[in-house]
Design a protein around this motif. Structure first.
Motif, PDB file in Angstrom:
ATOM      1  N   ASP A  17       0.824  -1.209   0.000  1.00 16.37           N
ATOM      2  CA  ASP A  17       0.000   0.000   0.000  1.00 16.37           C
ATOM      3  C   ASP A  17       0.854   1.254   0.000  1.00 16.37           C
ATOM      4  O   ASP A  17       0.492   2.259  -0.587  1.00 16.37           O
ATOM      5  CB  ASP A  17      -0.938   0.006   1.204  1.00 16.37           C
ATOM      6  N   GLY A  18       1.995   1.198   0.666  1.00 21.99           N
ATOM      7  CA  GLY A  18       2.891   2.345   0.708  1.00 21.99           C
ATOM      8  C   GLY A  18       3.439   2.706  -0.661  1.00 21.99           C
ATOM      9  O   GLY A  18       3.690   3.874  -0.949  1.00 21.99           O
ATOM     10  N   ASP A  19       3.598   1.708  -1.524  1.00 20.90           N
ATOM     11  CA  ASP A  19       4.081   1.973  -2.877  1.00 20.90           C
ATOM     12  C   ASP A  19       3.033   2.710  -3.697  1.00 20.90           C
ATOM     13  O   ASP A  19       3.346   3.624  -4.451  1.00 20.90           O
ATOM     14  CB  ASP A  19       4.472   0.670  -3.572  1.00 20.90           C
ATOM     15  N   LYS A  20       1.778   2.303  -3.551  1.00 21.97           N
ATOM     16  CA  LYS A  20       0.700   2.986  -4.268  1.00 21.97           C
ATOM     17  C   LYS A  20       0.571   4.423  -3.783  1.00 21.97           C
ATOM     18  O   LYS A  20       0.415   5.342  -4.580  1.00 21.97           O
ATOM     19  CB  LYS A  20      -0.611   2.236  -4.083  1.00 21.97           C
ATOM     20  N   LEU A  21       0.665   4.622  -2.479  1.00 17.15           N
ATOM     21  CA  LEU A  21       0.613   5.976  -1.928  1.00 17.15           C
ATOM     22  C   LEU A  21       1.786   6.806  -2.427  1.00 17.15           C
ATOM     23  O   LEU A  21       1.620   7.974  -2.780  1.00 17.15           O
ATOM     24  CB  LEU A  21       0.599   5.926  -0.393  1.00 17.15           C
ATOM     25  N   ALA A  22       2.960   6.205  -2.473  1.00 16.42           N
ATOM     26  CA  ALA A  22       4.140   6.916  -2.970  1.00 16.42           C
ATOM     27  C   ALA A  22       3.946   7.347  -4.422  1.00 16.42           C
ATOM     28  O   ALA A  22       4.282   8.474  -4.800  1.00 16.42           O
ATOM     29  CB  ALA A  22       5.379   6.032  -2.830  1.00 16.42           C
ATOM     30  N   ALA A  23       3.373   6.457  -5.245  1.00 19.56           N
ATOM     31  CA  ALA A  23       3.121   6.804  -6.637  1.00 19.56           C
ATOM     32  C   ALA A  23       2.092   7.932  -6.743  1.00 19.56           C
ATOM     33  O   ALA A  23       2.229   8.834  -7.567  1.00 19.56           O
ATOM     34  CB  ALA A  23       2.647   5.573  -7.411  1.00 19.56           C
ATOM     35  N   LEU A  43      13.810   9.369  -4.502  1.00 19.28           N
ATOM     36  CA  LEU A  43      14.957   9.148  -3.616  1.00 19.28           C
ATOM     37  C   LEU A  43      14.620   8.205  -2.464  1.00 19.28           C
ATOM     38  O   LEU A  43      15.448   7.391  -2.057  1.00 19.28           O
ATOM     39  CB  LEU A  43      15.477  10.481  -3.082  1.00 19.28           C
ATOM     40  N   LEU A  44      13.407   8.287  -1.947  1.00 17.07           N
ATOM     41  CA  LEU A  44      13.004   7.421  -0.832  1.00 17.07           C
ATOM     42  C   LEU A  44      12.716   5.983  -1.265  1.00 17.07           C
ATOM     43  O   LEU A  44      12.989   5.037  -0.520  1.00 17.07           O
ATOM     44  CB  LEU A  44      11.777   7.993  -0.126  1.00 17.07           C
ATOM     45  N   LYS A  45      12.161   5.808  -2.441  1.00 12.38           N
ATOM     46  CA  LYS A  45      11.754   4.475  -2.898  1.00 12.38           C
ATOM     47  C   LYS A  45      12.767   3.837  -3.853  1.00 12.38           C
ATOM     48  O   LYS A  45      12.545   2.745  -4.350  1.00 12.38           O
ATOM     49  CB  LYS A  45      10.396   4.548  -3.604  1.00 12.38           C
ATOM     50  N   ARG A  46      13.875   4.506  -4.082  1.00 16.58           N
ATOM     51  CA  ARG A  46      14.834   4.107  -5.115  1.00 16.58           C
ATOM     52  C   ARG A  46      15.256   2.647  -5.043  1.00 16.58           C
ATOM     53  O   ARG A  46      15.275   1.954  -6.035  1.00 16.58           O
ATOM     54  CB  ARG A  46      16.039   5.022  -5.049  1.00 16.58           C
ATOM     55  N   HIS A  47      15.613   2.169  -3.892  1.00 13.57           N
ATOM     56  CA  HIS A  47      16.072   0.779  -3.781  1.00 13.57           C
ATOM     57  C   HIS A  47      15.070  -0.103  -3.043  1.00 13.57           C
ATOM     58  O   HIS A  47      15.368  -1.243  -2.740  1.00 13.57           O
ATOM     59  CB  HIS A  47      17.427   0.739  -3.076  1.00 13.57           C
ATOM     60  N   GLU A  53       9.599   3.370  -7.804  1.00 13.84           N
ATOM     61  CA  GLU A  53      10.728   4.118  -8.356  1.00 13.84           C
ATOM     62  C   GLU A  53      10.441   4.509  -9.811  1.00 13.84           C
ATOM     63  O   GLU A  53      10.685   5.655 -10.211  1.00 13.84           O
ATOM     64  CB  GLU A  53      11.991   3.254  -8.283  1.00 13.84           C
ATOM     65  N   HIS A  54       9.905   3.575 -10.583  1.00 12.28           N
ATOM     66  CA  HIS A  54       9.563   3.856 -11.980  1.00 12.28           C
ATOM     67  C   HIS A  54       8.504   4.946 -12.076  1.00 12.28           C
ATOM     68  O   HIS A  54       8.613   5.876 -12.885  1.00 12.28           O
ATOM     69  CB  HIS A  54       9.081   2.571 -12.659  1.00 12.28           C
ATOM     70  N   TYR A 112      14.394  -0.605 -14.757  1.00 16.59           N
ATOM     71  CA  TYR A 112      14.345  -2.056 -14.899  1.00 16.59           C
ATOM     72  C   TYR A 112      15.541  -2.668 -15.606  1.00 16.59           C
ATOM     73  O   TYR A 112      15.748  -3.863 -15.551  1.00 16.59           O
ATOM     74  CB  TYR A 112      13.051  -2.481 -15.607  1.00 16.59           C
ATOM     75  N   GLU A 113      16.317  -1.867 -16.287  1.00 13.08           N
ATOM     76  CA  GLU A 113      17.477  -2.406 -17.001  1.00 13.08           C
ATOM     77  C   GLU A 113      18.795  -2.004 -16.361  1.00 13.08           C
ATOM     78  O   GLU A 113      19.841  -2.145 -16.957  1.00 13.08           O
ATOM     79  CB  GLU A 113      17.438  -1.990 -18.462  1.00 13.08           C
ATOM     80  N   SER A 114      18.742  -1.484 -15.157  1.00 10.09           N
ATOM     81  CA  SER A 114      19.959  -1.038 -14.473  1.00 10.09           C
ATOM     82  C   SER A 114      20.426  -2.069 -13.446  1.00 10.09           C
ATOM     83  O   SER A 114      20.594  -1.776 -12.290  1.00 10.09           O
ATOM     84  CB  SER A 114      19.714   0.304 -13.792  1.00 10.09           C
ATOM     85  N   GLU A 115      20.606  -3.279 -13.881  1.00 15.11           N
ATOM     86  CA  GLU A 115      21.043  -4.342 -12.965  1.00 15.11           C
ATOM     87  C   GLU A 115      22.496  -4.656 -13.171  1.00 15.11           C
ATOM     88  O   GLU A 115      23.076  -4.526 -14.160  1.00 15.11           O
ATOM     89  CB  GLU A 115      20.193  -5.585 -13.156  1.00 15.11           C
TER      90      GLU A 115
END
Length: 115
Positions: A17-23, A43-47, A53-54, A112-115
């Motif tokens: 739920d926190g990800d949806k709120l962040a978006a 910056l908060l959700k980056r990793h 993040e996207h 998604y391609e930065s691995e």
């Protein structure tokens, strides 16, 4: 495939739920903090969450593009860019995926391609 299955394919991947709120903050927060809201979320959700993040990165890139285009048009493009931010927030609130034109693909490749 039933109509329900096709709808399920368009919904947000399983996220906290926190990800949806962040978006939502990244997209809707641009009304009060143009590019600072998506920057803080990024910056908060980056990793922590690639999906959030996207969403934050594409919102940030759209805000930066809006700043450049608005500077070139003496501010006439601001309502158009804000409309896209509001529509993105609406889609996320409904539980659907949203990608901005052009910058959505850039953000996806960075995240998604930065691995």
């Amino acid at each position: 495939m039933t109509s329900y299955d096709s709808y399920a394919l368009a919904t947000i991947p399983r996220t906290k739920d926190g990800d949806k709120l962040a978006a939502l903050v990244a997209h809707g927060g641009t009304l009060v903090a143009w590019f600072f809201a998506p920057l803080v979320v990024y910056l908060l959700k980056r990793h922590e969450s690639r999906w959030a993040e996207h969403q934050a990165l594409q919102s940030l890139l759209w805000s930066l593009a809006g700043t450049l285009v608005s500077a070139a048009t003496c501010g006439l493009a601001i309502p158009l860019f804000l409309a896209f931010h509001l529509y993105a927030a609406y889609k996320i609130l409904k539980g659907e995926e949203y990608d901005y034109p052009i910058v959505g693909d850039v953000a996806r490749s960075v995240v998604y391609e930065s691995e």
